[in-house]
Design a protein around this motif. Structure first.
Motif, mmCIF file in Angstrom:
data_model
loop_
_atom_site.group_PDB
_atom_site.id
_atom_site.type_symbol
_atom_site.label_atom_id
_atom_site.label_comp_id
_atom_site.label_asym_id
_atom_site.label_seq_id
_atom_site.Cartn_x
_atom_site.Cartn_y
_atom_site.Cartn_z
ATOM 1 N N PRO A 8 0.805 -1.209 0.000
ATOM 2 C CA PRO A 8 0.000 0.000 0.000
ATOM 3 C C PRO A 8 0.845 1.269 0.000
ATOM 4 O O PRO A 8 0.502 2.233 -0.666
ATOM 5 N N GLU A 9 1.964 1.306 0.746
ATOM 6 C CA GLU A 9 2.777 2.501 0.857
ATOM 7 C C GLU A 9 3.593 2.743 -0.404
ATOM 8 O O GLU A 9 3.842 3.866 -0.789
ATOM 9 N N ARG A 10 4.088 1.688 -0.973
ATOM 10 C CA ARG A 10 5.009 1.789 -2.107
ATOM 11 C C ARG A 10 4.395 1.101 -3.311
ATOM 12 O O ARG A 10 3.596 0.191 -3.176
ATOM 13 N N GLU A 11 4.820 1.542 -4.440
ATOM 14 C CA GLU A 11 4.357 0.930 -5.670
ATOM 15 C C GLU A 11 4.801 -0.527 -5.730
ATOM 16 O O GLU A 11 4.026 -1.416 -6.025
ATOM 17 N N ALA A 12 6.073 -0.779 -5.439
ATOM 18 C CA ALA A 12 6.609 -2.139 -5.470
ATOM 19 C C ALA A 12 7.920 -2.178 -4.697
ATOM 20 O O ALA A 12 8.656 -1.205 -4.667
ATOM 21 N N ILE A 13 8.182 -3.326 -4.075
ATOM 22 C CA ILE A 13 9.446 -3.555 -3.390
ATOM 23 C C ILE A 13 10.036 -4.828 -3.970
ATOM 24 O O ILE A 13 9.336 -5.820 -4.133
ATOM 25 N N VAL A 14 11.307 -4.797 -4.280
ATOM 26 C CA VAL A 14 11.974 -5.963 -4.859
ATOM 27 C C VAL A 14 12.414 -6.873 -3.726
ATOM 28 O O VAL A 14 13.034 -6.427 -2.761
ATOM 29 N N ARG A 15 12.098 -8.139 -3.861
ATOM 30 C CA ARG A 15 12.492 -9.128 -2.840
ATOM 31 C C ARG A 15 13.969 -9.457 -2.972
ATOM 32 O O ARG A 15 14.505 -9.501 -4.078
ATOM 33 N N PRO A 16 14.637 -9.736 -1.839
ATOM 34 C CA PRO A 16 16.035 -10.181 -1.898
ATOM 35 C C PRO A 16 16.143 -11.511 -2.644
ATOM 36 O O PRO A 16 15.223 -12.329 -2.632
ATOM 37 N N SER A 17 17.251 -11.711 -3.272
ATOM 38 C CA SER A 17 17.477 -12.923 -4.059
ATOM 39 C C SER A 17 17.845 -14.103 -3.174
ATOM 40 O O SER A 17 18.863 -14.066 -2.479
ATOM 41 N N PRO A 18 17.049 -15.183 -3.212
ATOM 42 C CA PRO A 18 17.419 -16.380 -2.438
ATOM 43 C C PRO A 18 18.694 -17.047 -2.957
ATOM 44 O O PRO A 18 19.462 -17.612 -2.191
ATOM 45 N N ALA A 19 18.933 -16.951 -4.265
ATOM 46 C CA ALA A 19 20.138 -17.571 -4.843
ATOM 47 C C ALA A 19 21.395 -16.871 -4.337
ATOM 48 O O ALA A 19 22.377 -17.529 -3.964
ATOM 49 N N LEU A 20 21.368 -15.547 -4.298
ATOM 50 C CA LEU A 20 22.526 -14.805 -3.790
ATOM 51 C C LEU A 20 22.713 -15.055 -2.297
ATOM 52 O O LEU A 20 23.837 -15.220 -1.822
ATOM 53 N N ALA A 21 21.606 -15.107 -1.562
ATOM 54 C CA ALA A 21 21.691 -15.364 -0.120
ATOM 55 C C ALA A 21 22.282 -16.742 0.150
ATOM 56 O O ALA A 21 23.084 -16.912 1.075
ATOM 57 N N GLU A 22 21.935 -17.722 -0.673
ATOM 58 C CA GLU A 22 22.470 -19.075 -0.504
ATOM 59 C C GLU A 22 23.976 -19.105 -0.757
ATOM 60 O O GLU A 22 24.736 -19.721 -0.006
ATOM 61 N N GLN A 23 24.415 -18.421 -1.803
ATOM 62 C CA GLN A 23 25.842 -18.408 -2.112
ATOM 63 C C GLN A 23 26.636 -17.643 -1.053
ATOM 64 O O GLN A 23 27.739 -18.048 -0.692
ATOM 65 N N ARG A 138 16.027 -5.248 -12.126
ATOM 66 C CA ARG A 138 16.945 -5.616 -13.219
ATOM 67 C C ARG A 138 18.363 -5.818 -12.692
ATOM 68 O O ARG A 138 19.078 -6.705 -13.145
ATOM 69 N N LEU A 139 18.783 -4.984 -11.748
ATOM 70 C CA LEU A 139 20.110 -5.127 -11.138
ATOM 71 C C LEU A 139 20.231 -6.481 -10.440
ATOM 72 O O LEU A 139 21.228 -7.190 -10.601
ATOM 73 N N VAL A 140 19.210 -6.845 -9.691
ATOM 74 C CA VAL A 140 19.239 -8.130 -8.974
ATOM 75 C C VAL A 140 19.255 -9.284 -9.970
ATOM 76 O O VAL A 140 20.020 -10.250 -9.811
ATOM 77 N N GLU A 141 18.464 -9.204 -11.014
ATOM 78 C CA GLU A 141 18.439 -10.270 -12.027
ATOM 79 C C GLU A 141 19.796 -10.398 -12.724
ATOM 80 O O GLU A 141 20.289 -11.511 -12.947
ATOM 81 N N GLU A 142 20.398 -9.268 -13.061
ATOM 82 C CA GLU A 142 21.713 -9.278 -13.702
ATOM 83 C C GLU A 142 22.775 -9.866 -12.774
ATOM 84 O O GLU A 142 23.636 -10.652 -13.198
ATOM 85 N N THR A 143 22.699 -9.515 -11.501
ATOM 86 C CA THR A 143 23.652 -10.039 -10.524
ATOM 87 C C THR A 143 23.470 -11.547 -10.352
ATOM 88 O O THR A 143 24.445 -12.283 -10.247
ATOM 89 N N GLU A 144 22.222 -12.003 -10.331
ATOM 90 C CA GLU A 144 21.960 -13.445 -10.227
ATOM 91 C C GLU A 144 22.537 -14.201 -11.418
ATOM 92 O O GLU A 144 23.135 -15.260 -11.257
ATOM 93 N N LYS A 145 22.358 -13.646 -12.624
ATOM 94 C CA LYS A 145 22.905 -14.297 -13.826
ATOM 95 C C LYS A 145 24.427 -14.360 -13.770
ATOM 96 O O LYS A 145 25.025 -15.373 -14.120
ATOM 97 N N LEU A 146 25.035 -13.274 -13.348
ATOM 98 C CA LEU A 146 26.493 -13.220 -13.234
ATOM 99 C C LEU A 146 26.987 -14.202 -12.168
ATOM 100 O O LEU A 146 27.981 -14.897 -12.352
ATOM 101 N N ALA A 147 26.285 -14.283 -11.055
ATOM 102 C CA ALA A 147 26.697 -15.141 -9.937
ATOM 103 C C ALA A 147 26.418 -16.614 -10.197
ATOM 104 O O ALA A 147 27.034 -17.484 -9.571
ATOM 105 N N ASP A 148 25.502 -16.891 -11.110
ATOM 106 C CA ASP A 148 25.102 -18.276 -11.370
ATOM 107 C C ASP A 148 26.268 -19.150 -11.796
ATOM 108 O O ASP A 148 26.342 -20.324 -11.443
ATOM 109 N N SER A 149 27.203 -18.584 -12.548
ATOM 110 C CA SER A 149 28.326 -19.375 -13.056
ATOM 111 C C SER A 149 29.558 -19.319 -12.156
ATOM 112 O O SER A 149 30.609 -19.831 -12.517
ATOM 113 N N MET A 150 29.430 -18.696 -10.978
ATOM 114 C CA MET A 150 30.592 -18.519 -10.102
ATOM 115 C C MET A 150 30.478 -19.337 -8.828
ATOM 116 O O MET A 150 29.390 -19.613 -8.356
ATOM 117 N N ASP A 151 31.641 -19.676 -8.302
ATOM 118 C CA ASP A 151 31.735 -20.302 -6.987
ATOM 119 C C ASP A 151 32.284 -19.250 -6.024
ATOM 120 O O ASP A 151 33.472 -18.951 -6.044
#
Length: 172
Positions: A8-23, A138-151
């Motif tokens: 209600p207060e904000r138009e939208a809030i982006v959720r934190p990435s579970p994939a990044l949190a796991e890594q 978009r930043l979070v999605e790009e970061t997830e794609k970049l992190a997907d191939s990394m250890d």
């Protein structure tokens, strides 16, 4: 992928990435294992050396029982000190997500501050009134794609741990 949530207060809030949190959690676990494992190995090596030194001293100079008991108490105190400072304290004071993300970014410069930004901008308190949430998404999605191939765990060096464990094994 990240999803926006209507509020209600904000138009939208982006959720934190579970994939990044796991890594990041995997990096934190490896860091903790290296710190605490090194502390245990250091304590075992110190105990072995202290007991050997006490036994050698006792063999060379016939020590009374009271002195032997004091030497044993000193050995136990030394091991307790090492365990407290190198196992208990690091376990209790584990790094937070921001600290871990900065370590990963230092070891993986290809992120160029995307990782820490993806963490910090998805927090509810970071949402500014005129903030474009689609850009954050978009930043979070790009970061997830970049992190997907990394250890991420590669940034934690095990060299010191292996060296201490080797010395401890030799002394024990």
């Amino acid at each position: 992928m990240s999803q926006a949530v209507e509020t209600p207060e904000r138009e939208a809030i982006v959720r934190p990435s579970p994939a990044l949190a796991e890594q990041l959690g995997a990096v934190r676990q490896k860091h903790l294992f290296v710190q605490c494992g090194g502390g245990v190995a250091l304590a075992l090596g110190a105990l072995a050396l202290a007991l050997m030194a006490g036994a050698l001293l006792d063999w060379w100079i016939e020590l009374p029982w009271a002195v032997r008991a004091l030497l044993l108490a000193a050995d136990i105190a030394l091991v307790g000190y090492i365990l407290w400072n190198y196992v208990v304290v690091p376990y209790q004071e584990q790094p937070d997500d921001d600290s871990v993300a900065l370590v990963v970014e230092k070891g993986k410069p290809e992120f160029r501050s995307r990782l820490i930004a993806s963490l910090q901008l998805t927090r509810p308190e970071s949402a500014a009134p005129n903030m474009a949430m689609i850009l954050v998404q978009r930043l979070v999605e790009e970061t997830e794609k970049l992190a997907d191939s990394m250890d991420f765990t590669e940034v934690i060096s095990t060299e010191r741990f292996r060296r201490i464990a080797l010395y401890a094994a030799v002394f024990v």
